[in-house]
Each structure stands twice: as C-alpha cells, then as structure tokens.
Motif scaffolding. Sequence first.
Motif, short mmCIF file in Angstrom:
data_model
loop_
_atom_site.label_atom_id
_atom_site.label_comp_id
_atom_site.label_asym_id
_atom_site.label_seq_id
_atom_site.Cartn_x
_atom_site.Cartn_y
_atom_site.Cartn_z
N PRO A 180 -1.11 21.47 2.40
CA PRO A 180 0.19 21.25 3.02
C PRO A 180 0.87 19.96 2.59
N MET A 181 0.09 19.02 2.05
CA MET A 181 0.65 17.72 1.69
C MET A 181 -0.20 17.11 0.58
N PHE A 182 0.43 16.30 -0.25
CA PHE A 182 -0.29 15.56 -1.28
C PHE A 182 0.27 14.14 -1.33
N TYR A 183 -0.42 13.26 -2.05
CA TYR A 183 0.06 11.88 -2.17
C TYR A 183 -0.28 11.34 -3.54
N LEU A 184 0.26 10.16 -3.84
CA LEU A 184 -0.06 9.47 -5.08
C LEU A 184 0.16 7.98 -4.91
N HIS A 185 -0.51 7.22 -5.75
CA HIS A 185 -0.30 5.77 -5.84
C HIS A 185 0.63 5.48 -7.01
N THR A 186 1.50 4.51 -6.84
CA THR A 186 2.32 4.04 -7.94
C THR A 186 2.67 2.58 -7.70
N ASP A 187 3.44 1.99 -8.57
CA ASP A 187 3.79 0.58 -8.41
C ASP A 187 5.12 0.29 -9.08
N ILE A 227 2.39 3.94 -1.83
CA ILE A 227 1.87 5.29 -1.67
C ILE A 227 3.04 6.19 -1.32
N TYR A 228 3.19 7.27 -2.09
CA TYR A 228 4.18 8.30 -1.81
C TYR A 228 3.47 9.57 -1.37
N ALA A 229 4.09 10.33 -0.46
CA ALA A 229 3.53 11.60 -0.01
C ALA A 229 4.62 12.66 0.00
N GLY A 230 4.22 13.91 -0.16
CA GLY A 230 5.19 15.00 -0.17
C GLY A 230 4.56 16.33 0.16
N VAL A 231 5.40 17.30 0.44
CA VAL A 231 4.99 18.69 0.70
C VAL A 231 5.22 19.47 -0.59
#
Length: 240
Positions: A180-187, A227-231
Amino acid sequence: MIMEEHGRMEHVEQGDAGIGVVYSPMIWSDVEAITRQFDETWGHYALLGDNQKLSLLLSYHFVLHYIEPATRGEIAHKNGQFMGVVLSRVSGQPVMFGNVAQEMAKIDERLNSIPAGRKALMDTELGFEIERRMERQTGINDKAPAEVELFLVSSASRGQGVGGQLWSRTMEYFERSHEPMFYLHTDSDCDVSFYDRHGMKRIAEREEQRHPDDGRDRGMAPTKMFIYAGVPAKVKQTVS
C-alpha cells in the motif's frame, strides 16, 4: 515487444521518445555499469584527493549497499549502453543476490588499507546509520515495507522517457506485491523535485548542521537528508 537475450527476458520500448530502449531484469554482470554511472553522477573525487580509482571503489561500496537488500532490479540500456536502473525491495521477498556481503567485505578491506579510503568509508557508514535513525524515528518500515533502494538514470537517457518508464514499472511491481505504500531516501544532492512532482510526500528532513550529536564533521554529508513516501497506484498515475 518482449524478447530474450543473454539468458534474460527483455522488454523493448518502441514509443517515439524511447525507441530502442531495452528494459530487463538486472543480472550480476550489470554491477560494473551501475557502479561507473553512480561514480560519474555522485563520485567523490575532490574529497578523495582526485583519486579516481578510490572514488570508484567507494561508489562500488555504495552500489553493493543498495543491491544487498534488493528483491528486484531493472536495467534500461540501448545499443549496449547503460541508461538507468531501479533497485527496489519488498519485505519478505527473496533478495536478488546472496554474494553481496562477501563482495562488500573485499571492497571494504581495500578501502580500509588507505587512510583517505578508511575515512571516506567511516563517513559513508555514518550516513547510512543516520538514515536508519530517521527510519526508526518515523516508524516508516512499519507503515511501508517496500522501498526504492536506488534510482539512477544516465545523462545519455535524457529526453527518452527512461526515468519515467523505470519509475512506472517499479510502481507496478509494488502494486503486484500488494504494497500500500513505499518510501525512499534521498538528499539535496539529488533532484528531489522529481518526487514532489510524482505525488510523493516528504515525511522526514534532516539538516546536517543542526545535529552536532553525530560526533564529528562528516565532511561528505549532504546538507539535507530526506525520506519520501508514496502510494504506488497514485504515484504511477503521475507518470506521463
């Protein structure tokens, strides 16, 4: 169009923008091309005394770090040229490769044998620990057991829709996995506006200078970490 080449299934994109771009599951021999592109994009030559070989070793460490937990990898290439990659992870699924820890130990031994390499490796590992800290503080792994480990596109792929295709296909993978959801690290070294445009939400932000508790000047640290998250279904809809 689907075809098989070199023992793996491949999808050839025939749209006007991305004509001739091939999308295929990652295999171990792709690691070298990924590492070279990673180093070209985010290499640390200046911080390593313009030592290109040392920068490439450090980039290899980074790439192995992202590959180790990955359960899926997809490569884009055209006429044998690397165009991009997405490495992703879904909790509970088998990892792609079982030899990563041993390979990383060899690379780390070489980095640790050189003072500049040893310091760079310490700074890198501290950065990864800060990311894990951010995950614990947000509880994101409890909410989103899926993650984009690495999203890397070459400059040669610009204007051919490669990033959008890789992104869309990764969202389809998460959907098939019923995540239902995922995330990622970025900068702040990356174009984070891509994630803003594609319907993701910034759920954590960390400014290096506000955290002297890290114990020392990391030197290689980006100014900001996110940290970004999305559906997946909603994010996929934003890809033209």
